[in-house]
Motif scaffolding. Sequence first.
Motif, mmCIF file in Angstrom:
data_model
loop_
_atom_site.group_PDB
_atom_site.id
_atom_site.type_symbol
_atom_site.label_atom_id
_atom_site.label_comp_id
_atom_site.label_asym_id
_atom_site.label_seq_id
_atom_site.Cartn_x
_atom_site.Cartn_y
_atom_site.Cartn_z
ATOM 1 N N LEU A 1 11.034 1.448 -2.737
ATOM 2 C CA LEU A 1 10.316 1.732 -2.575
ATOM 3 C C LEU A 1 11.034 2.915 -1.930
ATOM 4 C CD1 LEU A 1 7.675 2.964 -1.552
ATOM 5 C CD2 LEU A 1 7.790 1.164 0.478
ATOM 6 N N ARG A 2 12.320 3.296 -1.552
ATOM 7 C CA ARG A 2 12.925 4.192 -0.964
ATOM 8 C C ARG A 2 13.446 4.862 -1.443
ATOM 9 N NH1 ARG A 2 17.564 1.915 0.852
ATOM 10 N NH2 ARG A 2 17.062 -0.819 0.308
ATOM 11 N N LYS A 3 13.770 3.847 -3.188
ATOM 12 C CA LYS A 3 14.821 4.892 -4.474
ATOM 13 C C LYS A 3 13.281 5.531 -4.984
ATOM 14 C CE LYS A 3 18.344 2.374 -6.556
ATOM 15 N NZ LYS A 3 18.525 1.044 -7.348
ATOM 16 N N ALA A 4 12.347 5.319 -4.701
ATOM 17 C CA ALA A 4 11.041 5.971 -5.404
ATOM 18 C C ALA A 4 10.596 7.246 -4.533
ATOM 19 C CB ALA A 4 9.811 5.493 -5.452
ATOM 20 N N PRO B 1 1.234 -1.482 0.015
ATOM 21 C CA PRO B 1 0.099 0.040 -0.276
ATOM 22 C C PRO B 1 0.328 0.917 0.245
ATOM 23 C CG PRO B 1 -0.987 -2.100 1.401
ATOM 24 C CD PRO B 1 0.305 -2.158 1.079
ATOM 25 N N THR B 2 2.013 1.221 0.936
ATOM 26 C CA THR B 2 2.897 2.107 0.738
ATOM 27 C C THR B 2 3.858 2.488 -0.907
ATOM 28 O OG1 THR B 2 3.107 2.303 3.425
ATOM 29 C CG2 THR B 2 4.244 3.548 1.509
ATOM 30 N N ALA B 3 3.678 1.615 -1.350
ATOM 31 C CA ALA B 3 4.338 1.373 -2.613
ATOM 32 C C ALA B 3 3.887 1.699 -3.574
ATOM 33 C CB ALA B 3 4.770 0.045 -2.959
ATOM 34 N N SER B 4 2.226 2.094 -2.945
ATOM 35 C CA SER B 4 1.888 1.975 -4.721
ATOM 36 C C SER B 4 1.172 3.605 -4.537
ATOM 37 C CB SER B 4 0.425 1.718 -4.174
ATOM 38 O OG SER B 4 -0.470 1.900 -2.888
ATOM 39 N N GLU B 5 1.805 4.548 -3.217
ATOM 40 C CA GLU B 5 1.568 5.544 -3.220
ATOM 41 C C GLU B 5 2.599 6.627 -4.134
ATOM 42 O OE1 GLU B 5 2.464 7.087 1.297
ATOM 43 O OE2 GLU B 5 0.484 5.359 1.708
ATOM 44 N N PHE B 6 3.922 5.552 -4.411
ATOM 45 C CA PHE B 6 4.284 5.839 -5.234
ATOM 46 C C PHE B 6 4.902 5.616 -6.214
ATOM 47 C CE2 PHE B 6 6.182 6.949 -1.449
ATOM 48 C CZ PHE B 6 7.158 7.847 -0.873
ATOM 49 N N GLU B 7 3.486 5.214 -7.247
ATOM 50 C CA GLU B 7 3.057 3.980 -8.135
ATOM 51 C C GLU B 7 4.361 3.527 -8.640
ATOM 52 O OE1 GLU B 7 3.656 7.414 -11.501
ATOM 53 O OE2 GLU B 7 1.621 8.561 -10.268
ATOM 54 N N LEU B 8 4.262 1.836 -7.825
ATOM 55 C CA LEU B 8 4.885 1.290 -7.417
ATOM 56 C C LEU B 8 3.702 0.419 -7.948
ATOM 57 C CD1 LEU B 8 7.444 1.679 -5.715
ATOM 58 C CD2 LEU B 8 7.862 1.577 -7.422
ATOM 59 N N ASP B 9 3.898 -0.603 -8.237
ATOM 60 C CA ASP B 9 2.650 -2.102 -8.420
ATOM 61 C C ASP B 9 3.294 -3.152 -7.706
ATOM 62 O OD1 ASP B 9 0.896 -0.141 -9.919
ATOM 63 O OD2 ASP B 9 1.152 -0.689 -11.365
ATOM 64 N N GLU B 10 4.927 -3.072 -7.385
ATOM 65 C CA GLU B 10 4.635 -3.930 -7.141
ATOM 66 C C GLU B 10 7.015 -4.171 -6.704
ATOM 67 O OE1 GLU B 10 4.513 -7.364 -5.437
ATOM 68 O OE2 GLU B 10 3.242 -7.953 -7.364
ATOM 69 N N LEU B 11 6.783 -4.840 -5.642
ATOM 70 C CA LEU B 11 7.406 -5.424 -5.223
ATOM 71 C C LEU B 11 8.393 -6.210 -5.122
ATOM 72 C CD1 LEU B 11 7.036 -2.733 -1.789
ATOM 73 C CD2 LEU B 11 8.580 -2.341 -3.411
ATOM 74 N N PRO B 12 9.907 -6.725 -5.684
ATOM 75 C CA PRO B 12 10.939 -7.408 -5.839
ATOM 76 C C PRO B 12 10.550 -8.545 -4.415
ATOM 77 C CG PRO B 12 12.212 -6.347 -5.886
ATOM 78 C CD PRO B 12 11.250 -5.173 -5.740
ATOM 79 N N SER B 13 10.867 -10.359 -4.164
ATOM 80 C CA SER B 13 10.944 -10.859 -3.631
ATOM 81 C C SER B 13 12.865 -10.740 -3.557
ATOM 82 C CB SER B 13 10.986 -12.243 -3.662
ATOM 83 O OG SER B 13 10.844 -13.150 -5.474
ATOM 84 N N HIS B 14 13.727 -11.653 -2.987
ATOM 85 C CA HIS B 14 14.792 -11.014 -3.032
ATOM 86 C C HIS B 14 15.466 -13.050 -2.731
ATOM 87 C CE1 HIS B 14 16.280 -15.290 -0.503
ATOM 88 N NE2 HIS B 14 14.690 -15.377 -0.315
#
Length: 350
Positions: free
Chosen positions: A303-306, A93-106
């Motif tokens: 997310l941090r980069k965005a 949900p926080t990532a979506s505030e920066f228009e990120l639809d997904e975050l990677p796995s490790h």
Amino acid sequence: MNSFETLAARLTVPIIAAPMAGGPSTPALVAAVADAGGSGFLAAGYRTAQEMSAQIAEVRSLTERPFGVNLFVPNEDPVDDAALEVYRRSLLPTASEFELDELPSHKAETEDWDAKLAALQENPVPMVSFTFGLPDADVVGALQAVGTCVLATVTSLSEARAAEQLGYDGLVVQGPDAGGHRGTHHTSTEPDRTPLLSLLAHIVQSVDLPIIAAGGLSAGSSIADALAFADAVQLGTAFLDADEAGTSAIHRAALRDPRFTETAVTRCFTGRFARGLRNDFIDRFDHDAPAAYPAVHQVTQPLRKAATAANDPRFVHLWAGTGWRDLPSGGGAQITNDLWRAAQEQMHDA
């Protein structure tokens, strides 16, 4: 006289610029502090062996003074994939505030470890320090054989004793007030909260190795106190706003921003405990992050980069030690000279 004591004899100022991975440590900063009579460490963490070697060459083009390279020891602790996935989903949900639809796995990461060790044996530097663990005696011996002084970052008496048994030349003793990552040897280890001076006293009594004191040393008085136990001090936060530092604009601004009133130790950014300015990211996610490094670092990085691109410090890691309010500015050499002058005054008055 061991190899570190030989190097220390060349330091007219017992101040070392700490390795600060992710950008703040630059060849220019290392050279500036070295030319002021101290020394400095390049941060090889998050860099390839080729990038590390390029920075070594740049330092050598700038100074003939001794310097060091710091390596992150690859994590061998298991990752709880289920806990990591829960955490990743909590960030969406926080990532979506920066228009990120997904975050990677490790993914598995060794930090180009073998190539870095090979490069440092082929092209030796005066000092190498390790953080996040203790490479075995074979690694230590191979570096010593090419004339390198090998140092272990330790955060407790037990870690210091282990380093001595493996044949390290000296210790970087990191106290709890340090900015950035705590150098514990296992990801899940709860960092020792013993104050730096007490920790130094315990280690000096039990371990017969030279010591560099680190963590929260941002003023002449604290430097003078640490030098009562140590051969030198290592400063990171004190150089974050130096002219030569590679500290990002958003990080520099936050360090001067009155909205940030305290630091906190958290693993929500990378999966390892680290101290930074308390912000919204810490408040939202501190209690949920698993002990998984660099897995959490990989998950949160987009997310941090965005947030950085959006100039939003609420969701950026802003590493800083507890003494960040005393943060000096100016050239690295001037900061070094001013801090050393202030420390000498304290020692003279004591």
